[in-house]
Scaffold this active site. Structure first.
Site, PDB file in Angstrom:
ATOM      1  N   GLU A  14      42.735  17.816 -29.705  1.00  0.00           N
ATOM      2  CA  GLU A  14      42.085  18.885 -30.475  1.00  0.00           C
ATOM      3  C   GLU A  14      42.875  20.192 -30.394  1.00  0.00           C
ATOM      4  O   GLU A  14      42.976  20.929 -31.386  1.00  0.00           O
ATOM      5  CB  GLU A  14      40.639  19.057 -29.995  1.00  0.00           C
ATOM      6  N   HIS A  39      31.416  24.015 -30.334  1.00  0.00           N
ATOM      7  CA  HIS A  39      31.973  22.688 -30.088  1.00  0.00           C
ATOM      8  C   HIS A  39      32.766  22.753 -28.791  1.00  0.00           C
ATOM      9  O   HIS A  39      33.387  23.777 -28.495  1.00  0.00           O
ATOM     10  CB  HIS A  39      32.931  22.270 -31.216  1.00  0.00           C
ATOM     11  N   ASN A  50      24.739  24.356 -34.068  1.00  0.00           N
ATOM     12  CA  ASN A  50      24.516  24.513 -32.628  1.00  0.00           C
ATOM     13  C   ASN A  50      25.600  25.369 -31.950  1.00  0.00           C
ATOM     14  O   ASN A  50      25.892  25.204 -30.777  1.00  0.00           O
ATOM     15  CB  ASN A  50      24.338  23.151 -31.953  1.00  0.00           C
ATOM     16  N   TYR A  95      36.817  15.954 -37.489  1.00  0.00           N
ATOM     17  CA  TYR A  95      35.634  15.154 -37.178  1.00  0.00           C
ATOM     18  C   TYR A  95      35.774  13.694 -37.632  1.00  0.00           C
ATOM     19  O   TYR A  95      34.761  13.002 -37.797  1.00  0.00           O
ATOM     20  CB  TYR A  95      34.389  15.779 -37.802  1.00  0.00           C
ATOM     21  N   LYS A 117      31.141  28.127 -33.883  1.00  0.00           N
ATOM     22  CA  LYS A 117      30.833  27.564 -35.205  1.00  0.00           C
ATOM     23  C   LYS A 117      30.310  28.633 -36.178  1.00  0.00           C
ATOM     24  O   LYS A 117      29.933  29.735 -35.759  1.00  0.00           O
ATOM     25  CB  LYS A 117      29.826  26.418 -35.040  1.00  0.00           C
ATOM     26  N   THR A 157      23.486  18.892 -27.155  1.00  0.00           N
ATOM     27  CA  THR A 157      23.762  18.988 -28.596  1.00  0.00           C
ATOM     28  C   THR A 157      22.575  19.577 -29.350  1.00  0.00           C
ATOM     29  O   THR A 157      22.737  20.460 -30.197  1.00  0.00           O
ATOM     30  CB  THR A 157      24.084  17.590 -29.161  1.00  0.00           C
TER      31      THR A 157
HETATM   32  P1  RTP Z   1      30.540  18.807 -30.235  1.00  0.00           P
HETATM   33  O1  RTP Z   1      31.337  17.550 -30.427  1.00  0.00           O
HETATM   34  O2  RTP Z   1      30.450  19.662 -31.479  1.00  0.00           O
HETATM   35  O3  RTP Z   1      30.959  19.607 -29.053  1.00  0.00           O
HETATM   36  O4  RTP Z   1      29.043  18.416 -29.943  1.00  0.00           O
HETATM   37  P2  RTP Z   1      28.465  17.188 -29.187  1.00  0.00           P
HETATM   38  O5  RTP Z   1      29.534  16.397 -28.495  1.00  0.00           O
HETATM   39  O6  RTP Z   1      27.342  17.740 -28.374  1.00  0.00           O
HETATM   40  O7  RTP Z   1      27.878  16.365 -30.397  1.00  0.00           O
HETATM   41  P3  RTP Z   1      28.471  15.117 -31.219  1.00  0.00           P
HETATM   42  O8  RTP Z   1      27.551  13.976 -31.019  1.00  0.00           O
HETATM   43  O9  RTP Z   1      29.933  14.952 -30.907  1.00  0.00           O
HETATM   44  O10 RTP Z   1      28.291  15.622 -32.718  1.00  0.00           O
HETATM   45  C1  RTP Z   1      29.214  16.531 -33.276  1.00  0.00           C
HETATM   46  C2  RTP Z   1      28.464  17.608 -34.004  1.00  0.00           C
HETATM   47  O11 RTP Z   1      27.794  17.032 -35.126  1.00  0.00           O
HETATM   48  C3  RTP Z   1      26.575  17.740 -35.374  1.00  0.00           C
HETATM   49  N1  RTP Z   1      25.469  16.808 -35.314  1.00  0.00           N
HETATM   50  N2  RTP Z   1      24.546  16.738 -36.236  1.00  0.00           N
HETATM   51  N3  RTP Z   1      22.317  16.015 -37.769  1.00  0.00           N
HETATM   52  C4  RTP Z   1      22.532  15.391 -36.631  1.00  0.00           C
HETATM   53  O12 RTP Z   1      21.791  14.535 -36.195  1.00  0.00           O
HETATM   54  C5  RTP Z   1      23.706  15.779 -35.853  1.00  0.00           C
HETATM   55  N4  RTP Z   1      24.085  15.268 -34.708  1.00  0.00           N
HETATM   56  C6  RTP Z   1      25.207  15.919 -34.367  1.00  0.00           C
HETATM   57  C7  RTP Z   1      26.468  18.839 -34.321  1.00  0.00           C
HETATM   58  O13 RTP Z   1      27.033  20.040 -34.877  1.00  0.00           O
HETATM   59  C8  RTP Z   1      27.341  18.297 -33.210  1.00  0.00           C
HETATM   60  O14 RTP Z   1      27.787  19.340 -32.362  1.00  0.00           O
HETATM   61 MG    MG Z   2      31.315  15.671 -29.511  1.00  0.00          MG
END
Ligand code: RTP
Ligand code: MG
Length: 140
Positions: free
Chosen positions: A128, A117, A114, A51, A11, A93
């Site tokens: 994807e 992804h 973070n 997204y 990222k 996350t």
């Molecule tokens: P990713 O999809 O990026 O691999 O990450 P993840 O499964 O751990 O997290 P996900 O819940 O799918 O959320 C996608 C991305 O959104 C951002 N995020 N921001 N501000 C917030 O509360 C929040 N929560 C998630 C993060 O960049 C996350 O990786």
């Molecule tokens: Mg995710």
């Protein structure tokens, strides 16, 4: 265990700090092989499309703005049980919850910035990968 593929993004917070190599080394040390890689500047339309599953979430607009705030490196990774292997080395996350030895523990700045992804299922990995790569760009 079968060799499978997953999709990864390094990222903008990580590319900005010149951590592309450091992140990739952690992926490789975790048993993943980079079989396709390109550095791109995502468009707003691409980030919104990628997204789209999160479009009702409160952080959607901020997330899109963050993902287009600088270059990213999109990668296809191959390895045994690649989706789980990648998610394990990525860590939680929220970096505050990420375990020692994970990429997010080492490098993430916040729950949003973070550093990486990773696809969350084989089915989403396929979708994807197809979003960013033609099959002839992937060399296993
Ligand atoms: P990713 O999809 O990026 O691999 O990450 P993840 O499964 O751990 O997290 P996900 O819940 O799918 O959320 C996608 C991305 O959104 C951002 N995020 N921001 N501000 C917030 O509360 C929040 N929560 C998630 C993060 O960049 C996350 O990786
Ligand atoms: Mg995710």
């Amino acid at each position: 265990m079968a060799v499978t593929r997953t999709f990864s993004i390094i990222k903008p917070d990580a590319t900005r700090r010149n951590l592309t190599g450091a992140v990739t080394k952690m992926l490789e040390d975790a048993g993943l092989r980079v079989v396709a890689s390109k550095r791109i500047q995502m468009t707003k339309e691409q980030a919104e499309g990628f997204y789209a599953v999160h479009k009702e979430r409160p952080f959607f607009g901020e997330l899109v703005d963050f993902m287009i705030s600088g270059p990213v490196v999109v990668q296809v990774l191959e390895g045994e049980d690649a989706v789980k292997r990648n998610r394990d080395v990525m860590g939680a996350t929220n970096p505050a919850d990420a375990a020692d030895g994970t990429i997010r523990k080492a490098f993430a700045e916040s729950i949003e910035a973070n550093s990486v992804h990773g696809s969350d299922s084989d089915e989403n990995a396929r979708i994807e990968i197809d979003f960013f790569f033609d099959e002839d760009e992937i060399v296993g």
